[in-house]
Write an enzyme that holds these catalytic residues in place. Structure first.
Site, PDB file in Angstrom:
ATOM      1  N   LYS A  37     -52.449  19.036 -23.080  1.00 37.43           N
ATOM      2  CA  LYS A  37     -51.862  18.696 -24.391  1.00 37.43           C
ATOM      3  C   LYS A  37     -51.195  17.333 -24.395  1.00 37.43           C
ATOM      4  O   LYS A  37     -50.220  17.106 -25.122  1.00 37.43           O
ATOM      5  CB  LYS A  37     -50.872  19.787 -24.821  1.00 37.43           C
ATOM      6  N   GLU A  77     -57.548  18.412 -45.762  1.00 43.07           N
ATOM      7  CA  GLU A  77     -57.941  17.030 -46.060  1.00 43.07           C
ATOM      8  C   GLU A  77     -59.208  17.018 -46.892  1.00 43.07           C
ATOM      9  O   GLU A  77     -60.239  17.562 -46.485  1.00 43.07           O
ATOM     10  CB  GLU A  77     -58.161  16.232 -44.778  1.00 43.07           C
ATOM     11  N   HIS A  81     -62.695   9.016 -51.465  1.00 43.50           N
ATOM     12  CA  HIS A  81     -61.371   9.627 -51.410  1.00 43.50           C
ATOM     13  C   HIS A  81     -60.657   9.551 -52.755  1.00 43.50           C
ATOM     14  O   HIS A  81     -59.914  10.463 -53.116  1.00 43.50           O
ATOM     15  CB  HIS A  81     -60.527   8.957 -50.324  1.00 43.50           C
ATOM     16  N   ASP A 100     -56.225  26.745 -29.474  1.00 39.71           N
ATOM     17  CA  ASP A 100     -54.887  26.170 -29.412  1.00 39.71           C
ATOM     18  C   ASP A 100     -54.924  24.796 -30.094  1.00 39.71           C
ATOM     19  O   ASP A 100     -55.530  23.858 -29.560  1.00 39.71           O
ATOM     20  CB  ASP A 100     -54.448  26.026 -27.952  1.00 39.71           C
TER      21      ASP A 100
END
Length: 600
Positions: free
Chosen positions: A411, A279, A585, A487
């Protein structure tokens, strides 16, 4: 009676003339004079008409380009047209139609009527003798040299009218990509995998060479699917390091750019933070936040808790029986016994608490324990299994449904993690001086405080957020996790964060803090041992296990994650407050390069 014979020459000459007339009739439609040009229908002379339309075309184009440049600068959509722009657009279309009609028709007619002068395409003009042979052969026989000559095939319209377009032949489907192997043995193994005789997952154990197994699996996959894996790197990776713990059946690895943000001045120490992301603006924005924190004297962090959790679910015949186990497990008199059983699983695992919840006759037991420098999911699972085996002696009617009953919760966004925490619970704060807010962040303290209240607090509450009272904590958490071998799926609960902003020192300075109750990180095990991720951990000074104090490296990494989130929150909120988000951006995150053509 006097009968006069016509000579053979006169007969053949007449037939040749007839053939010429027939050929002329076939070619006649293509030799008609071209129609009038589109410009011939206009009342003005041609040079005046062309001048007018050329002037309109270039004038309108110049006007529209000026207007479009102003719209791009002001971020105005190009499809929003004013009346003057609409009139200009209509004029442009009209001039284009005229110019296309003027040039296009004349060009087509020229191409059709122009004789073909290419030497290799022009056939020699047929001679008189050739006409004789062709005419006699059409009748079936030829007496040349006293031999019979079979008649040639009649010329098709394609040969007589070459200008008529013919349909393109169908393109055959490309064959599956096949790269011939240098070794005959490898070729045999690939064919065996393709035919299904050899399982792909067994290549590492059968060959004893992880890189070779990955290459064979990759080639077999290309042949079976007919899809190329060109661009996915195979060379330059240690496949031995992932065997049995990181990734199964590899065929390559994905390249991910790593940037650095910093220095981040946290608790009196400077850290250069690696961030793996695709990004644009993310690393630059976090770096600006680090600069503002550094110029204001740095940030301070506090680690509130360090406890990984696992919650099995067990079932009894009655709810009463489930309640009896709950009371037994939560009794302080029994905790020491259960701790000894739990801690046998590892020299780093230390049971801290057990919290139970009942759903009918089902019991959920949430075990919390410290796990040293490891993230600790496997460690806590082994300890829980030891305790379940121990409890089975006193509660033989207990039915263990699953080692994890989602009351952990791992998660997944869950209120239990938001309230009680999971992994490392960290609070990080900083006071940003007024001049830094103005010069570095380009905004005002009051504007930041108001935006934080309406966006991060009120807006998130209106959306029913669960742990999402922040601007983009998950952006920074994910980038640091990917760079350091954590993770990535645990970004879900690790990104739980509430960002607070308040004006202090008589309203001049800004106090900003982030509270993150469930940062799940480790510096040993899993992906932390891979070469790239290990290098990033080494950059932070938290590589491997801490030999002096178990768990110190993992706890320090958690505070660095929180400090990086603090910098990212500060910079993004400032960009939104100052109206810089879209412009930044548009400037830094809109590459025009065709990356598919870049060699790997």
């Amino acid at each position: 009676m006097d009968v006069r014979r016509r000579s053979a020459n006169s007969i053949l000459t007449a037939k040749a003339e007839d053939a010429g007339e027939q050929q002329e009739q076939l070619l006649k439609p293509h030799q008609q004079p071209p129609p009038n040009k589109a410009s011939d229908a206009l009342p003005l002379p041609l040079y005046l008409t062309n001048g007018i339309f050329f002037t309109i075309f270039f004038s309108v184009m110049y006007f529209l380009l000026i207007r479009w440049r102003e719209k791009i600068r002001t971020s105005t959509p190009l499809h929003v047209l004013t009346f003057s722009e609409l009139v200009a657009l209509v004029s442009l279309i009209a001039s284009v139609i005229y110019l296309l009609g003027f040039f296009g028709v004349d060009l087509v007619q020229t191409l059709i009527s122009r004789p073909n002068t290419d030497g290799w395409d022009v056939e020699d003009e047929p001679t008189h003798d050739q006409f004789l042979i062709e005419e006699d052969s059409r009748s079936g026989t030829c007496t040349t040299l006293g031999c019979a000559v079979p008649p040639p095939p009649v010329a098709s319209p394609k040969a007589i009218l070459p200008m008529i377009p013919q349909p393109a032949p169908a393109v055959e489907k490309a064959a599956p990509l096949i790269t011939r192997q240098e070794s005959e043995e490898d070729e045999e193994i690939i064919n065996s995998v393709v035919s299904g005789k050899t399982p792909s997952y067994s290549l590492e154990s059968k060959l004893g060479d992880c890189k070779r197994a990955a290459g064979i699996r990759r080639e077999a996959l290309q042949r079976m699917t007919g899809k190329s894996l060109e661009g996915l790197p195979l060379e330059g990776f240690d496949y031995e390091s992932i065997l049995g713990q990181c990734c199964e059946m590899p065929v390559g690895y994905v390249q991910l750019p790593v940037g650095i943000a910093g220095p981040l001045l946290l608790d009196g120490r400077e850290f250069t933070v690696p961030m793996a992301t695709t990004e644009g603006c993310l690393v630059a924005s976090t770096n600006r936040g680090c600069k503002a924190i550094f110029a204001s004297g740095g940030a301070t962090s506090v680690l509130l808790r360090d406890a990984m959790t696992r919650a099995p679910v067990v079932r009894f015949a009655t709810a009463k029986r489930a309640a009896e186990l709950k009371l037994f497990v939560e009794d302080p008199m029994n905790f020491d016994t259960l701790s000894v059983v739990f801690n046998k699983s590892s020299r780093f695992a230390r049971l801290q608490s057990i919290r139970c919840a009942i759903a009918g006759k089902n019991l959920f037991m949430r075990f919390s324990c410290s796990t040293g420098d490891a993230m600790g999911m496997n460690m806590v699972s082994k300890g829980v299994q030891n305790v379940l085996d121990f409890l089975q002696n006193d509660f033989p009617d207990m039915d263990v449904i699953g080692i994890s009953g989602n009351y952990c919760a791992d998660k997944k966004p869950a209120a239990v993690n938001w309230i009680e925490g999971r992994g490392k619970s960290v609070v990080c704060e900083a006071i940003i001086k007024e001049e830094i807010v103005k010069k570095v962040l380009k905004t005002e303290v009051a504007a930041l405080v108001e935006l934080n209240m309406l966006k991060n607090l009120t807006g998130s509450a209106m959306a029913g957020a669960l742990g999402g009272f922040n601007a983009h904590a998950s952006n920074i958490v994910s980038a640091v996790y990917l760079a350091t071998g954590q993770d990535p799926a645990q970004n879900v609960e690790s990104s739980h964060c509430i960002t607070m902003m308040e004006a202090v020192n008589d309203g001049k300075d800004l106090h900003i803090s982030v509270s993150m109750p469930s940062i799940e990180v480790g510096t040993v095990g899993g992906g932390t041992q891979l070469a790239s991720q290990s290098a990033c951990l080494n950059l932070l000074g938290v590589k491997g296990a801490n030999k002096e104090a178990a768990g110190a490296n993992a706890r320090l990494l958690a505070t660095i994650v929180a400090g990086s989130v603090l910098a990212g929150e500060l910079s993004l909120m400032s960009a939104i407050s100052a109206g810089q988000l879209v412009r930044s951006h548009m400037k830094y995150n809109r590459s025009s390069r065709d990356v598919t053509k870049i060699s790997s």
